[in-house]
Every structure is written in structure tokens, then in C-alpha cells.
Design a protein around this motif. Structure first.
Motif, mmCIF file in Angstrom:
data_model
loop_
_atom_site.group_PDB
_atom_site.id
_atom_site.type_symbol
_atom_site.label_atom_id
_atom_site.label_comp_id
_atom_site.label_asym_id
_atom_site.label_seq_id
_atom_site.Cartn_x
_atom_site.Cartn_y
_atom_site.Cartn_z
ATOM 1 N N THR A 1 0.836 -1.209 0.000
ATOM 2 C CA THR A 1 0.000 0.000 0.000
ATOM 3 C C THR A 1 0.866 1.252 0.000
ATOM 4 O OG1 THR A 1 -1.696 -1.204 1.234
ATOM 5 C CG2 THR A 1 -1.875 1.185 1.180
ATOM 6 N N VAL A 2 1.932 1.251 0.788
ATOM 7 C CA VAL A 2 2.823 2.408 0.850
ATOM 8 C C VAL A 2 3.449 2.676 -0.512
ATOM 9 C CG1 VAL A 2 4.990 3.278 1.823
ATOM 10 C CG2 VAL A 2 3.316 2.158 3.310
ATOM 11 N N ALA A 3 3.819 1.610 -1.219
ATOM 12 C CA ALA A 3 4.492 1.768 -2.509
ATOM 13 C C ALA A 3 3.629 2.491 -3.538
ATOM 14 C CB ALA A 3 4.908 0.405 -3.049
ATOM 15 N N LEU A 4 2.319 2.415 -3.396
ATOM 16 C CA LEU A 4 1.414 3.011 -4.383
ATOM 17 C C LEU A 4 0.543 4.115 -3.800
ATOM 18 C CD1 LEU A 4 0.237 -0.285 -6.138
ATOM 19 C CD2 LEU A 4 1.960 1.329 -6.951
ATOM 20 N N THR A 5 0.871 4.564 -2.596
ATOM 21 C CA THR A 5 -0.004 5.504 -1.917
ATOM 22 C C THR A 5 -0.106 6.846 -2.637
ATOM 23 O OG1 THR A 5 -0.456 6.624 0.179
ATOM 24 C CG2 THR A 5 1.851 6.395 -0.439
ATOM 25 N N PRO A 6 -1.324 7.383 -2.757
ATOM 26 C CA PRO A 6 -1.437 8.779 -3.189
ATOM 27 C C PRO A 6 -1.046 9.686 -2.025
ATOM 28 C CG PRO A 6 -3.603 7.889 -2.690
ATOM 29 C CD PRO A 6 -2.621 6.746 -2.547
ATOM 30 N N GLY A 7 -0.721 10.923 -2.326
ATOM 31 C CA GLY A 7 -0.277 11.836 -1.281
ATOM 32 C C GLY A 7 1.227 11.828 -1.142
ATOM 33 N N GLU A 8 1.697 12.520 -0.131
ATOM 34 C CA GLU A 8 3.141 12.705 0.078
ATOM 35 C C GLU A 8 3.589 11.973 1.333
ATOM 36 O OE1 GLU A 8 5.929 16.423 1.407
ATOM 37 O OE2 GLU A 8 4.528 16.783 -0.242
ATOM 38 N N VAL A 9 4.477 10.985 1.163
ATOM 39 C CA VAL A 9 4.998 10.246 2.312
ATOM 40 C C VAL A 9 5.909 11.157 3.127
ATOM 41 C CG1 VAL A 9 6.344 8.258 3.070
ATOM 42 C CG2 VAL A 9 4.853 8.056 1.067
ATOM 43 N N GLN A 10 5.587 11.296 4.419
ATOM 44 C CA GLN A 10 6.393 12.128 5.306
ATOM 45 C C GLN A 10 7.520 11.324 5.961
ATOM 46 O OE1 GLN A 10 5.319 15.685 5.746
ATOM 47 N NE2 GLN A 10 4.436 14.840 3.858
ATOM 48 N N SER A 11 7.194 10.112 6.390
ATOM 49 C CA SER A 11 8.177 9.251 7.037
ATOM 50 C C SER A 11 7.625 7.835 7.075
ATOM 51 C CB SER A 11 8.491 9.725 8.461
ATOM 52 O OG SER A 11 7.326 9.642 9.279
ATOM 53 N N VAL A 12 8.527 6.880 7.323
ATOM 54 C CA VAL A 12 8.108 5.491 7.464
ATOM 55 C C VAL A 12 8.715 4.911 8.735
ATOM 56 C CG1 VAL A 12 7.744 5.017 5.019
ATOM 57 C CG2 VAL A 12 10.020 4.724 5.984
ATOM 58 N N HIS A 13 8.047 3.905 9.264
ATOM 59 C CA HIS A 13 8.578 3.148 10.393
ATOM 60 C C HIS A 13 8.088 1.717 10.271
ATOM 61 C CE1 HIS A 13 4.640 4.661 11.749
ATOM 62 N NE2 HIS A 13 4.560 3.562 12.470
ATOM 63 N N VAL A 14 8.647 0.827 11.072
ATOM 64 C CA VAL A 14 8.283 -0.580 10.999
ATOM 65 C C VAL A 14 7.687 -1.037 12.322
ATOM 66 C CG1 VAL A 14 9.965 -1.196 9.217
ATOM 67 C CG2 VAL A 14 10.621 -1.308 11.640
ATOM 68 N N VAL A 15 6.863 -2.066 12.227
ATOM 69 C CA VAL A 15 6.273 -2.725 13.387
ATOM 70 C C VAL A 15 6.660 -4.203 13.306
ATOM 71 C CG1 VAL A 15 4.124 -3.313 14.579
ATOM 72 C CG2 VAL A 15 4.356 -1.084 13.451
ATOM 73 N N PRO A 16 7.279 -4.761 14.378
ATOM 74 C CA PRO A 16 7.630 -4.120 15.648
ATOM 75 C C PRO A 16 8.687 -3.028 15.469
ATOM 76 C CG PRO A 16 8.672 -6.282 15.479
ATOM 77 C CD PRO A 16 7.735 -6.184 14.327
#
Length: 344
Positions: free
Chosen positions: A181-196
Motif C-alpha cells: 500500500t505504501v508503494a502506491l499511496t497517493p499523497g506525500e509520504v512524510q516518514s516510514v517506520h516498521v512494526v515491531p
């Protein structure tokens, strides 16, 4: 001379230079990434060194990998499979096994869309109970010219803070979950993090980074394949403390959705925000993909790096890296920017 003819002449020179290489001058190289970007790097790097390790992201949740991950609770095998296929040789054995592990079933049943290599990797994980041992065994079967390791021993969920994900709320920031989903997201990615949030690194991956002469990061999907390696604390610590030199390979074009509209220098700024302590030595970019060389040089300098511009794109105009040209660029960088220790 036309642009195409110029590119073809450069490709011929690059191929000739690589074919004349003296054996024995091989750096230890670790390449980090995922997907097709990492595959491009590995296909190039295996032409110039026999001491090559791929450290692969494990946040994929789409397609065959996502289905296996959800059903069996395993690491997503897809990016690991692609890395192994990229390390296959150019002989009959290598080409055959590369095609086999990449083969996807087509049916109206549950096997539809599954890749043979994904099933093989997961089967060996279940048989051996050891991620690294299983991947080493697959690599031996394929005759892979290098080693493939997962960056973490637990499957990760990638989450992104995205501004303007909803076109009706352009200033709202929402959390988007899942690498696909992140790879194709509309809008502007501000930052990413992982879970855990603090996943354990695979010890062999950390050891490879610490023992390397060169670490190669990128090209690839910036937020979903490149930056996730910086979100594994032990792996980031190794990248910060290693004596290896580090080269960041930029993409040829922005990725629709994830980095749409990004300039080359903005890619560096985003990476720097996620790992402010990480210093680089070289930023590699295709010479035709940098409209503002001064701004890129300034952004690279803030990360401690010099910019190397080289023709690395396919001569036919398709925005993919050419294997021989990319290999020649890496080879030149490794030789021009010095060695950390004796190469075998």
C-alpha cells in the motif's frame, strides 16, 4: 552522434573493460535493498566481485509473499527469491534455475500466482528451521554468485505517515499500513517506520556489513525497499560504525505514488532524516537523470558524500538500469575511491 549511438558506444567500452578484469582483485561487497532495484544491483555486482552478500528487506505483504506470510506466519520470501535469481550465473544452469524460481503458476485454484521459488524457500525454512541455512542451501542449488540474507528474522509491517492521502483533505496526515500500500499511496509520504519498532537484525547480516569493503544501498523503492534497512537498529548501528565505504545508487526516475515529483536531491534529504548519523562516501546517479547537479552535490555533501555521474540507464530509453553499464560504474567507484583492506 545520436544519444542512442553514444550510449551504445559507452556500453561497448564498459563491457570491454569488465572482460579485461584481472582475477583476484575482488572487494567484499554487501548490497542492501529489495525488489527489482536490488536485483539490478546484484546482477551488476556479481560481474565484478565473487564476494557478494545481499541483505534483503522483509516487509513485503503483497502477492504470493503476502499470502504465504499470512497463512504460514513466515518471512515474506519474494524479495529473497528475486535476489537469489539475480545472483544466478549466465550459463545454462544459472539461466534455467533463475527462470524456474521466478516461474509463477497460473490456475483457477489456490496455487495461482505463487512463485516456485517462494514455495521452495518456505519449504526449506519449515524443514530446517533456520532462515539463513535454508537460503544458503537454495543458493547452492542455484549456483548463486553470492549469499542472500534477510535483514531481520521476523516479518515486518511497514507503516507510513502520508500527507494528502485523501484528496479531499490535502493537509491531513494519516497512517498507511503495508509495504504494498505504501508503494502506491497517493499523497506525500512524510516518514516510514516498521512494526515491531525495534526488530532484531539477522546476526549474519550485521557481520557482513561490519566485514565489508563496500556497502551498496539502492536503487529501489525509496520508502519501501531502501529506507527500511535503516529502521532495524542493529543493522543501522553496523552501517554507521563499519569501516566499509558506502555508495548510494539513486533511481533513474521517481516512483509513481511513493516518490512522485521527487528530485534526486530530495531522495537524499529523506534518507538523511531517517538516519541522521549515517554518512555516505559516494552517491551514484545517471548523468541524464540529474537536472540540477549543484543541488545534488550540496545534498550529497551534507551526507559526507561525493557525487559520481555515469551513464547507467538502458540505452533503449526504458527507465531501467543496464547491467553492464551499472557494473562498470560500480567498478570505477570501487577503484577510484580507495580500498579499506586487501581484496581477495
Amino acid at each position: 552522434m545520436t544519444g542512442r549511438n553514444l550510449r551504445m558506444r559507452r556500453l561497448s567500452r564498459a563491457t570491454s573493460a569488465l572482460s579485461g578484469r584481472k582475477r583476484g582483485a575482488q572487494p567484499k561487497v554487501v548490497a542492501l535493498g529489495g525488489g527489482m532495484g536490488l536485483s539490478a544491483s546484484l546482477t551488476a555486482l556479481r560481474r565484478i566481485t565473487g564476494d557478494l552478500t545481499a541483505v534483503v528487506t522483509v516487509a513485503d505483504d503483497g502477492g504470493s509473499s503476502g499470502r504465504l506470510r499470512e497463512e504460514l506466519g513466515v518471512l515474506p520470501p519474494g524479495d529473497l527469491r528475486k535476489a537469489l535469481a539475480a545472483l544466478c550465473g549466465d550459463d545454462d544452469w544459472g539461466r534455467t534455475w533463475s527462470q524456474v524460481v521466478q516461474h509463477r503458476f497460473e490456475s483457477k485454484g489456490d496455487l495461482h500466482g505463487h512463485a516456485v521459488g517462494n514455495l521452495l524457500i518456505v519449504a526449506l525454512w519449515e524443514q530446517l528451521g533456520d532462515h539463513v541455512q535454508a537460503l544458503d542451501l537454495v543458493g547452492k542449488l542455484l549456483g548463486a554468485h553470492g549469499r542472500v540474507l534477510p535483514m531481520s528474522a521476523v516479518p515486518l509491517e511497514l507503516q507510513a505517515l502520508v500527507k494528502g492521502h485523501d484528496p479531499d483533505l490535502p493537509d491531513a496526515i494519516v497512517t498507511v499500513r503495508g509495504q504494498a500500500t505504501v508503494a502506491l499511496t497517493p499523497g506525500e509520504v512524510q516518514s516510514v517506520h516498521v512494526v515491531p519498532p525495534d526488530p532484531p537484525a539477522v546476526p549474519e547480516a550485521v557481520a557482513a556489513v561490519l566485514d565489508a569493503d563496500w556497502v551498496v544501498l539502492g536503487p529501489g523503492s525509496w520508502f519501501s525497499s531502501v529506507i527500511p534497512h535503516l529502521l532495524v537498529p542493529e543493522l543501522l548501528d553496523a552501517l554507521v560504525t563499519t569501516k566499509a565505504r558506502k555508495v548510494l545508487s539513486l533511481n533513474l526516475v521517481p516512483q509513481p505514488g511513493e516518490t512522485e515529483g521527487f528530485s534526486p536531491q530530495r531522495h537524499l534529504e529523506v534518507l538523511g532524516r531517517h538516519a541522521p548519523k549515517l554518512a555516505l562516501d559516494v552517491v551514484l546517479a545517471d548523468e541524464a537523470a540529474v537536472p540540477d547537479r549543484e543541488s545534488l552535490a550540496d545534498a550529497a555533501q551534507r551526507l559526507g558524500a561525493a557525487v559520481e555521474l555515469a551513464p547507467v540507464a538502458s540505452p533503449d530509453g526504458v527507465p531501467v538500469h543496464d547491467q553492464e553499464l551499472l557494473a562498470a560504474a560500480y567498478d570505477r567507484i570501487f577503484r577510484m575511491h580507495g580500498r579499506i583492506g586487501p581484496w581477495r
